[in-house]
Design a protein around this motif. Structure first.
Motif, PDB file in Angstrom:
ATOM      1  N   MET A 240      69.765  79.422  25.058  1.00 52.29           N
ATOM      2  CA  MET A 240      70.139  78.396  24.080  1.00 52.29           C
ATOM      3  C   MET A 240      71.526  77.834  24.413  1.00 52.29           C
ATOM      4  SD  MET A 240      68.909  76.850  21.478  1.00 52.29           S
ATOM      5  CE  MET A 240      69.382  75.835  20.104  1.00 52.29           C
ATOM      6  N   MET A 241      72.419  78.739  24.837  1.00 51.93           N
ATOM      7  CA  MET A 241      73.775  78.335  25.183  1.00 51.93           C
ATOM      8  C   MET A 241      73.769  77.390  26.373  1.00 51.93           C
ATOM      9  SD  MET A 241      76.941  78.537  24.383  1.00 51.93           S
ATOM     10  CE  MET A 241      77.033  79.990  23.326  1.00 51.93           C
ATOM     11  N   ASP A 242      72.867  77.683  27.365  1.00 46.44           N
ATOM     12  CA  ASP A 242      72.776  76.823  28.545  1.00 46.44           C
ATOM     13  C   ASP A 242      72.309  75.426  28.165  1.00 46.44           C
ATOM     14  OD1 ASP A 242      73.636  78.836  30.146  1.00 46.44           O
ATOM     15  OD2 ASP A 242      71.634  79.483  30.758  1.00 46.44           O
ATOM     16  N   ILE A 243      71.349  75.350  27.247  1.00 40.72           N
ATOM     17  CA  ILE A 243      70.839  74.056  26.798  1.00 40.72           C
ATOM     18  C   ILE A 243      71.948  73.277  26.092  1.00 40.72           C
ATOM     19  CG2 ILE A 243      69.215  72.920  25.247  1.00 40.72           C
ATOM     20  CD1 ILE A 243      67.257  75.203  25.778  1.00 40.72           C
ATOM     21  N   ASP A 244      72.717  73.975  25.248  1.00 41.14           N
ATOM     22  CA  ASP A 244      73.822  73.319  24.540  1.00 41.14           C
ATOM     23  C   ASP A 244      74.871  72.816  25.522  1.00 41.14           C
ATOM     24  OD1 ASP A 244      72.595  73.803  22.154  1.00 41.14           O
ATOM     25  OD2 ASP A 244      73.737  75.638  21.717  1.00 41.14           O
ATOM     26  N   ASN A 245      75.204  73.635  26.537  1.00 34.32           N
ATOM     27  CA  ASN A 245      76.185  73.228  27.542  1.00 34.32           C
ATOM     28  C   ASN A 245      75.708  72.014  28.319  1.00 34.32           C
ATOM     29  OD1 ASN A 245      77.976  75.214  26.878  1.00 34.32           O
ATOM     30  ND2 ASN A 245      77.244  76.662  28.425  1.00 34.32           N
ATOM     31  N   TYR A 246      74.426  72.033  28.683  1.00 31.67           N
ATOM     32  CA  TYR A 246      73.871  70.900  29.429  1.00 31.67           C
ATOM     33  C   TYR A 246      73.922  69.627  28.600  1.00 31.67           C
ATOM     34  CZ  TYR A 246      70.517  67.891  31.781  1.00 31.67           C
ATOM     35  OH  TYR A 246      69.907  66.822  32.395  1.00 31.67           O
ATOM     36  N   SER A 247      73.590  69.765  27.300  1.00 27.04           N
ATOM     37  CA  SER A 247      73.618  68.601  26.414  1.00 27.04           C
ATOM     38  C   SER A 247      75.034  68.053  26.278  1.00 27.04           C
ATOM     39  CB  SER A 247      73.065  69.004  25.040  1.00 27.04           C
ATOM     40  OG  SER A 247      73.130  67.925  24.145  1.00 27.04           O
ATOM     41  N   GLU A 248      76.018  68.963  26.207  1.00 23.71           N
ATOM     42  CA  GLU A 248      77.410  68.545  26.085  1.00 23.71           C
ATOM     43  C   GLU A 248      77.886  67.846  27.355  1.00 23.71           C
ATOM     44  OE1 GLU A 248      80.826  67.890  24.020  1.00 23.71           O
ATOM     45  OE2 GLU A 248      78.996  68.837  23.271  1.00 23.71           O
ATOM     46  N   ILE A 249      77.526  68.403  28.523  1.00 19.79           N
ATOM     47  CA  ILE A 249      77.902  67.802  29.805  1.00 19.79           C
ATOM     48  C   ILE A 249      77.277  66.419  29.947  1.00 19.79           C
ATOM     49  CG2 ILE A 249      77.604  67.990  32.315  1.00 19.79           C
ATOM     50  CD1 ILE A 249      77.806  71.042  31.953  1.00 19.79           C
ATOM     51  N   ARG A 250      76.014  66.311  29.549  1.00 17.77           N
ATOM     52  CA  ARG A 250      75.321  65.023  29.639  1.00 17.77           C
ATOM     53  C   ARG A 250      75.984  63.985  28.735  1.00 17.77           C
ATOM     54  NH1 ARG A 250      68.830  64.038  28.554  1.00 17.77           N
ATOM     55  NH2 ARG A 250      68.818  61.833  29.139  1.00 17.77           N
ATOM     56  N   LYS A 251      76.404  64.420  27.535  1.00 13.48           N
ATOM     57  CA  LYS A 251      77.061  63.506  26.605  1.00 13.48           C
ATOM     58  C   LYS A 251      78.392  63.014  27.194  1.00 13.48           C
ATOM     59  CE  LYS A 251      76.919  64.749  22.334  1.00 13.48           C
ATOM     60  NZ  LYS A 251      77.223  65.467  21.065  1.00 13.48           N
ATOM     61  N   VAL A 252      79.175  63.936  27.799  1.00 15.37           N
ATOM     62  CA  VAL A 252      80.442  63.559  28.412  1.00 15.37           C
ATOM     63  C   VAL A 252      80.220  62.576  29.553  1.00 15.37           C
ATOM     64  CG1 VAL A 252      82.385  64.424  29.768  1.00 15.37           C
ATOM     65  CG2 VAL A 252      81.640  65.673  27.738  1.00 15.37           C
ATOM     66  N   ARG A 253      79.190  62.801  30.353  1.00 19.17           N
ATOM     67  CA  ARG A 253      78.896  61.887  31.465  1.00 19.17           C
ATOM     68  C   ARG A 253      78.543  60.506  30.959  1.00 19.17           C
ATOM     69  NH1 ARG A 253      75.475  65.244  36.083  1.00 19.17           N
ATOM     70  NH2 ARG A 253      77.169  66.661  36.658  1.00 19.17           N
ATOM     71  N   ILE A 254      77.813  60.443  29.858  1.00 12.32           N
ATOM     72  CA  ILE A 254      77.475  59.137  29.271  1.00 12.32           C
ATOM     73  C   ILE A 254      78.740  58.411  28.843  1.00 12.32           C
ATOM     74  CG2 ILE A 254      76.355  58.005  27.316  1.00 12.32           C
ATOM     75  CD1 ILE A 254      74.139  60.145  27.514  1.00 12.32           C
ATOM     76  N   TYR A 255      79.697  59.147  28.265  1.00 10.89           N
ATOM     77  CA  TYR A 255      80.975  58.539  27.888  1.00 10.89           C
ATOM     78  C   TYR A 255      81.694  57.986  29.111  1.00 10.89           C
ATOM     79  CZ  TYR A 255      80.568  60.722  23.261  1.00 10.89           C
ATOM     80  OH  TYR A 255      80.158  61.081  22.006  1.00 10.89           O
ATOM     81  N   TYR A 256      81.711  58.783  30.203  1.00  6.27           N
ATOM     82  CA  TYR A 256      82.348  58.341  31.440  1.00  6.27           C
ATOM     83  C   TYR A 256      81.694  57.072  31.974  1.00  6.27           C
ATOM     84  CZ  TYR A 256      85.255  62.498  32.251  1.00  6.27           C
ATOM     85  OH  TYR A 256      86.210  63.469  32.182  1.00  6.27           O
ATOM     86  N   ILE A 257      80.383  57.067  31.990  1.00  8.16           N
ATOM     87  CA  ILE A 257      79.645  55.918  32.535  1.00  8.16           C
ATOM     88  C   ILE A 257      79.902  54.675  31.684  1.00  8.16           C
ATOM     89  CG2 ILE A 257      77.339  54.972  32.945  1.00  8.16           C
ATOM     90  CD1 ILE A 257      76.491  57.872  33.684  1.00  8.16           C
ATOM     91  N   CYS A 258      79.870  54.825  30.361  1.00  7.47           N
ATOM     92  CA  CYS A 258      80.140  53.685  29.467  1.00  7.47           C
ATOM     93  C   CYS A 258      81.560  53.161  29.679  1.00  7.47           C
ATOM     94  CB  CYS A 258      79.948  54.102  28.011  1.00  7.47           C
ATOM     95  SG  CYS A 258      78.226  54.414  27.552  1.00  7.47           S
ATOM     96  N   ALA A 259      82.514  54.079  29.839  1.00 13.85           N
ATOM     97  CA  ALA A 259      83.903  53.667  30.073  1.00 13.85           C
ATOM     98  C   ALA A 259      84.030  52.922  31.395  1.00 13.85           C
ATOM     99  CB  ALA A 259      84.815  54.897  30.070  1.00 13.85           C
ATOM    100  N   SER A 260      83.319  53.393  32.431  1.00 17.30           N
ATOM    101  CA  SER A 260      83.394  52.726  33.739  1.00 17.30           C
ATOM    102  C   SER A 260      82.769  51.341  33.693  1.00 17.30           C
ATOM    103  CB  SER A 260      82.708  53.574  34.811  1.00 17.30           C
ATOM    104  OG  SER A 260      81.319  53.667  34.575  1.00 17.30           O
ATOM    105  N   VAL A 261      81.657  51.211  32.981  1.00 17.51           N
ATOM    106  CA  VAL A 261      81.020  49.898  32.844  1.00 17.51           C
ATOM    107  C   VAL A 261      81.944  48.937  32.090  1.00 17.51           C
ATOM    108  CG1 VAL A 261      79.103  48.652  31.764  1.00 17.51           C
ATOM    109  CG2 VAL A 261      78.668  50.794  32.979  1.00 17.51           C
ATOM    110  N   PHE A 262      82.594  49.437  31.038  1.00 18.41           N
ATOM    111  CA  PHE A 262      83.521  48.625  30.262  1.00 18.41           C
ATOM    112  C   PHE A 262      84.698  48.164  31.120  1.00 18.41           C
ATOM    113  CE2 PHE A 262      87.272  48.449  27.387  1.00 18.41           C
ATOM    114  CZ  PHE A 262      86.874  47.361  26.625  1.00 18.41           C
TER     115      PHE A 262
END
Length: 231
Positions: free
Chosen positions: A1-23
């Motif tokens: 469960m912890m691994d799934i939560d970590n993966y979800s958190e990492i994916r969310k951070v990457r989305i923030y990075y990608i949105c910031a780069s596009v902006f």
């Protein structure tokens, strides 16, 4: 469960990075649009465009490329890759200066993406690769390379360096696992042949590969094996 939560958190951070780069990329292009759209040719292109147009009008498409790459007369003025670059833009887009800069910007963006891929291939994490690529993309020192059409040869050299390094690293990875490496090996050699038409600055490419082999091999046996493959 912890691994799934970590993966979800990492994916969310990457989305923030990608949105910031596009902006940031959108702001970057918006600021540059008007200077690019209103730019005019400088003295270098005043003679180059008529010369290239004459070669295009008096030859077939393949014949014109052969002339620009292999004939010593035009290469007295400009390197073969620059001749071909100008000819292709004239053939597909037209002679306005903004087209040259738009294509240079596209190459610059592709180089930034390739830098990200190279950094990831050498084992560094997403954050380091992301900021390396973003810094390269928006660093003002590169402004001269894409806003002045005659400096595009530097962009082409950098593009080929990053592309061949990426292909080399991917081929090496596949060689280690013995899975589908032949196609990548042939593609790496082919792109390296294209890169050899660039300025002498592209010599940094084989120097980089030989340095990677020297410093990143596990032992002397692996080092000799890689030298045998790539030399």
């Amino acid at each position: 469960m912890m691994d799934i939560d970590n993966y979800s958190e990492i994916r969310k951070v990457r989305i923030y990075y990608i949105c910031a780069s596009v902006f940031l990329a959108a702001i970057f292009l918006t600021l540059l649009y008007r200077p690019i759209a209103t730019i005019f040719h400088e003295t270098d292109l005043w003679w180059m465009i008529p010369t290239q147009s004459y070669i295009a009008d008096t030859n077939s498409f393949s014949g014109a490329l052969k002339t620009l790459v292999l004939n010593p007369y035009p290469t007295n003025f400009v390197a073969p890759e620059m001749n071909s670059y100008i000819f292709l833009i004239l053939s597909f887009f037209g002679s306005q200066a903004k087209y040259f800069i738009f294509v240079s910007m596209l190459i610059h963006f592709c180089s930034s993406i390739l830098l990200y891929l190279v950094v990831r291939k050498i084992g560094l994490d997403f954050r380091i690769a992301f900021f390396a690529a973003l810094t390269y993309l928006t660093m003002f020192i590169h402004f001269h390379y894409y806003i002045w059409p005659m400096a595009a040869q530097h962009l082409i050299v950098v593009f080929f360096v990053f592309l061949v390094l990426y292909l080399y690293l991917e081929t090496t990875r596949r060689l280690d696992t013995d899975v589908g490496w032949r196609q990548y090996f042939r593609l790496t050699l082919f792109v390296n042949i294209l890169a050899s038409f660039c300025q002498i600055a592209v010599l940094i490419l084989p120097a980089s590969i030989l340095t990677l082999i020297l410093t990143c091999s596990k032992n002397g046996e692996e080092r000799i094996k890689k030298y045998d493959i790539w030399l």
